[in-house]
Design a protein around this motif. Structure first.
Motif, PDB file in Angstrom:
ATOM      1  N   TRP A  71       0.840  -1.209   0.000  1.00 29.07           N
ATOM      2  CA  TRP A  71       0.000   0.000   0.000  1.00 29.07           C
ATOM      3  C   TRP A  71       0.872   1.256   0.000  1.00 29.07           C
ATOM      4  O   TRP A  71       0.603   2.210  -0.736  1.00 29.07           O
ATOM      5  N   TRP A  72       1.932   1.266   0.809  1.00 29.68           N
ATOM      6  CA  TRP A  72       2.833   2.417   0.841  1.00 29.68           C
ATOM      7  C   TRP A  72       3.570   2.580  -0.488  1.00 29.68           C
ATOM      8  O   TRP A  72       3.741   3.704  -0.987  1.00 29.68           O
ATOM      9  N   GLU A  82      -5.711   8.261   5.215  1.00 26.64           N
ATOM     10  CA  GLU A  82      -6.323   7.563   4.084  1.00 26.64           C
ATOM     11  C   GLU A  82      -6.215   6.055   4.249  1.00 26.64           C
ATOM     12  O   GLU A  82      -7.162   5.304   3.972  1.00 26.64           O
ATOM     13  N   GLY A  83      -5.047   5.577   4.711  1.00 30.73           N
ATOM     14  CA  GLY A  83      -4.861   4.144   4.891  1.00 30.73           C
ATOM     15  C   GLY A  83      -5.720   3.571   6.001  1.00 30.73           C
ATOM     16  O   GLY A  83      -6.220   2.449   5.900  1.00 30.73           O
ATOM     17  N   VAL A  84      -5.903   4.328   7.076  1.00 27.34           N
ATOM     18  CA  VAL A  84      -6.756   3.859   8.182  1.00 27.34           C
ATOM     19  C   VAL A  84      -8.181   3.653   7.686  1.00 27.34           C
ATOM     20  O   VAL A  84      -8.848   2.647   8.018  1.00 27.34           O
ATOM     21  N   ALA A  85      -8.675   4.601   6.885  1.00 24.24           N
ATOM     22  CA  ALA A  85     -10.049   4.490   6.373  1.00 24.24           C
ATOM     23  C   ALA A  85     -10.182   3.380   5.340  1.00 24.24           C
ATOM     24  O   ALA A  85     -11.222   2.719   5.263  1.00 24.24           O
ATOM     25  N   GLU A  86      -9.158   3.161   4.558  1.00 19.08           N
ATOM     26  CA  GLU A  86      -9.249   2.189   3.471  1.00 19.08           C
ATOM     27  C   GLU A  86      -8.957   0.771   3.930  1.00 19.08           C
ATOM     28  O   GLU A  86      -9.636  -0.182   3.515  1.00 19.08           O
ATOM     29  N   LEU A  87      -7.934   0.597   4.783  1.00 15.84           N
ATOM     30  CA  LEU A  87      -7.489  -0.742   5.172  1.00 15.84           C
ATOM     31  C   LEU A  87      -8.043  -1.208   6.511  1.00 15.84           C
ATOM     32  O   LEU A  87      -7.869  -2.380   6.864  1.00 15.84           O
ATOM     33  N   SER A 146      -0.858   3.449  13.890  1.00 16.76           N
ATOM     34  CA  SER A 146       0.479   3.062  14.331  1.00 16.76           C
ATOM     35  C   SER A 146       1.040   1.927  13.483  1.00 16.76           C
ATOM     36  O   SER A 146       2.249   1.898  13.199  1.00 16.76           O
ATOM     37  N   ALA A 147       0.179   0.995  13.062  1.00 18.99           N
ATOM     38  CA  ALA A 147       0.648  -0.119  12.232  1.00 18.99           C
ATOM     39  C   ALA A 147       1.154   0.378  10.882  1.00 18.99           C
ATOM     40  O   ALA A 147       2.198  -0.076  10.376  1.00 18.99           O
ATOM     41  N   LEU A 148       0.449   1.337  10.292  1.00 21.91           N
ATOM     42  CA  LEU A 148       0.889   1.904   9.015  1.00 21.91           C
ATOM     43  C   LEU A 148       2.211   2.644   9.160  1.00 21.91           C
ATOM     44  O   LEU A 148       3.109   2.504   8.328  1.00 21.91           O
ATOM     45  N   GLU A 149       2.351   3.426  10.215  1.00 22.39           N
ATOM     46  CA  GLU A 149       3.573   4.194  10.398  1.00 22.39           C
ATOM     47  C   GLU A 149       4.763   3.289  10.694  1.00 22.39           C
ATOM     48  O   GLU A 149       5.900   3.562  10.254  1.00 22.39           O
ATOM     49  N   ILE A 150       4.521   2.188  11.434  1.00 17.45           N
ATOM     50  CA  ILE A 150       5.616   1.246  11.719  1.00 17.45           C
ATOM     51  C   ILE A 150       6.141   0.634  10.428  1.00 17.45           C
ATOM     52  O   ILE A 150       7.357   0.519  10.216  1.00 17.45           O
ATOM     53  N   VAL A 151       5.235   0.262   9.529  1.00 17.33           N
ATOM     54  CA  VAL A 151       5.655  -0.325   8.252  1.00 17.33           C
ATOM     55  C   VAL A 151       6.425   0.709   7.422  1.00 17.33           C
ATOM     56  O   VAL A 151       7.433   0.391   6.786  1.00 17.33           O
ATOM     57  N   ARG A 152       5.966   1.958   7.436  1.00 15.00           N
ATOM     58  CA  ARG A 152       6.691   2.997   6.688  1.00 15.00           C
ATOM     59  C   ARG A 152       8.101   3.187   7.234  1.00 15.00           C
ATOM     60  O   ARG A 152       9.063   3.335   6.480  1.00 15.00           O
ATOM     61  N   GLU A 212       1.715  14.033   1.951  1.00 11.90           N
ATOM     62  CA  GLU A 212       2.157  14.148   3.336  1.00 11.90           C
ATOM     63  C   GLU A 212       1.891  12.848   4.091  1.00 11.90           C
ATOM     64  O   GLU A 212       0.829  12.234   3.920  1.00 11.90           O
ATOM     65  N   PRO A 213       2.825  12.393   4.931  1.00 10.74           N
ATOM     66  CA  PRO A 213       2.623  11.137   5.665  1.00 10.74           C
ATOM     67  C   PRO A 213       1.358  11.127   6.498  1.00 10.74           C
ATOM     68  O   PRO A 213       0.642  10.107   6.544  1.00 10.74           O
ATOM     69  N   ALA A 214       1.047  12.246   7.157  1.00  3.81           N
ATOM     70  CA  ALA A 214      -0.149  12.271   8.006  1.00  3.81           C
ATOM     71  C   ALA A 214      -1.416  12.053   7.185  1.00  3.81           C
ATOM     72  O   ALA A 214      -2.307  11.282   7.574  1.00  3.81           O
TER      73      ALA A 214
END
Length: 469
Positions: A134-135, A155-160, A165-171, A148-150
């Protein structure tokens, strides 16, 4: 309406199969001709591979007999215009140039996102791989995020339907992974991630401050402001800037290329005993000949052997066409080397004006023939492997030197200029005039633009030590 009958005379040239084949062979590059010969060996039993002598470099003596035998055909195809429609490929394009992925090693994707995911699949969990994909879909080919990361996290929280925190850890794992700097928000974060992979010391710490706080100042090449902002000595600042310049602004690595991804020279030239000698590079092509066994068997055969005789004629045309091609290539190259000996001895600034017509007159052929035989062909010289077209140069108007030589002179003067006092275009024109080359300032500017060199005011780089004083 009144009907009328009118007589009209016209002249045309009928292209025989032999003529068409000669034209096509003339403009094939070395890889294309090798493919052509191997296909001919597979489909025509009258041809065989000549393995009697080891293939090597061949000079003009080995082509005189074949050239005399085929010379009567030269006048026909010599006068034809550029026949791009006669061949399935253009003489100026080598096989694979239209598709860059053809040069990538087998099994390696041309999409860097796919290559990275294949690497991560060995160690990452499936859920994390999905977030990484996704990233990567929101990362540009430069390796930086397309937003922008934020905002992307929201967007990822709403879609996935996963925590932020899980998205930011992967990034962060991608940012500090095997491709450091990937999925960075900006150039500063990208460079900082690459610095984190280096051993910790004072130089790295200072470089971190520059990319985090003073990247804009560094981009403006404002050495004095950068030194004052850092509050450090000049030597430490120099080392930090050098460290930053050694980093990669694009964290996406290029795909692994094949080991044989290189130019194959058609002709080799070397200086022996003070004389430049030209040889065909016979090691690049299979040598074919008429099968003596099949030819003798066919001469005494009875019955309907018209199909076999047709194959024999086709084999003879091919062998003759190859001899014509090689002879034309060798004679053309000999003239080019003879006229450009100063270039081979002294370098780019000594290249002499030379046109297609001058070479064509020297070998007794038409300009179109010289154009075909030099397009896509390469020559190996002590100065590197060059395309034969490089040995042609347009005469500078009103001068006895070529434009290519003057361009090399302009580059030499700019390369030797002091960094704190770059040469203006008018100054360069004056220096060339002292050497007997009189050109206008706008001509210097044109050559400078072609060399992708900035104007004098943009090339000025005062040293940090001089400004600190």
């Amino acid at each position: 309406m009144k009907a009328s009958v009118r007589a009209q005379m016209s002249q045309s040239l009928n292209l025989t199969p032999q003529l068409l084949q000669s034209i096509r062979l003339l403009q094939l590059t070395a890889p294309q001709l090798e493919m052509e010969l191997r296909q001919a060996l597979d489909r025509n039993p009258m041809l065989e591979l000549d393995e009697g002598d080891e293939a090597g470099e061949t000079d003009a003596d080995g082509h005189e007999a074949a050239a005399d035998e085929a010379s009567y055909e030269a006048a026909a195809w010599d006068e034809l215009p550029e026949p791009q429609f006669l061949s399935g490929v253009s003489g100026g394009v080598t096989v694979g140039d239209d598709d860059a992925t053809a040069r990538i090693a087998d099994g390696v994707s041309s999409d860097w996102r796919v290559r990275l995911l294949d690497e991560l699949r060995l160690d990452w969990r499936a859920a994390d791989l999905a977030l990484a994909a996704w990233w990567l879909d929101r990362t540009a080919d430069t390796g930086l995020l397309e937003g922008e990361p934020a905002g992307l996290v929201a967007e990822g929280v709403a879609e996935l339907r996963v925590p932020a925190s899980a998205l930011e850890i992967v990034r962060q794992r991608l940012l500090h992974g095997d491709w450091p700097g990937l999925c960075a928000a900006d150039a500063g974060e990208c460079l900082a991630a690459q610095l984190d992979r280096l051993p910790a010391d004072e130089v790295r710490a200072l470089a971190h401050r520059i990319v985090r706080e003073h990247l804009a100042t560094l981009a403006r090449h404002d050495a004095r402001a950068l030194a004052l902002a850092l509050g450090c000595d000049v030597d430490a600042c120099d080392r930090a800037v050098a460290l930053i310049l050694s980093l990669d602004a694009c964290p996406v690595p290029m795909p692994v290329m094949q080991d044989d991804d290189h130019v194959i020279p058609d002709v080799v030239v070397r200086k022996l005993g003070g004389v430049w000698r030209v040889n065909l590079n016979g090691r690049t092509l299979p040598k074919v000949r008429i099968s003596a066994h099949c030819e003798s068997g066919l001469s005494g055969a009875s019955g309907d052997v018209s199909a076999l005789r047709g194959l024999l004629d086709e084999a003879r045309w091919l062998v003759r066409g190859i001899a014509m091609r090689n002879d034309t290539l060798l004679r053309t190259t000999q003239v080019l080397v003879e006229r450009q000996q100063a270039f081979l001895d002294q370098g780019e600034e000594a290249i002499a004006p030379l046109t297609l017509r001058e070479v064509a007159d020297a070998i007794g052929m038409h300009e179109s023939t010289v154009s075909r035989i030099t397009t896509g062909k390469y020559i190996q010289t002590p100065r590197g492997t060059l395309e034969l077209k490089r040995l042609f140069a347009v005469r500078l108007e009103g001068a006895e030197v070529s434009g290519a030589a003057v361009k090399a002179m302009v580059k030499r003067l700019i390369d030797a200029e002091p960094p704190h006092a770059p040469l203006a275009d008018e100054t360069i024109a004056g220096l060339l005039a002292r050497q007997g080359v009189r050109i206008a300032r706008r001509t210097v500017a044109k050559y400078r633009d072609q060399l992708d060199i900035a104007p004098a005011r943009a090339r000025q780089r005062p040293s940090i030590r001089a400004q600190a004083r």
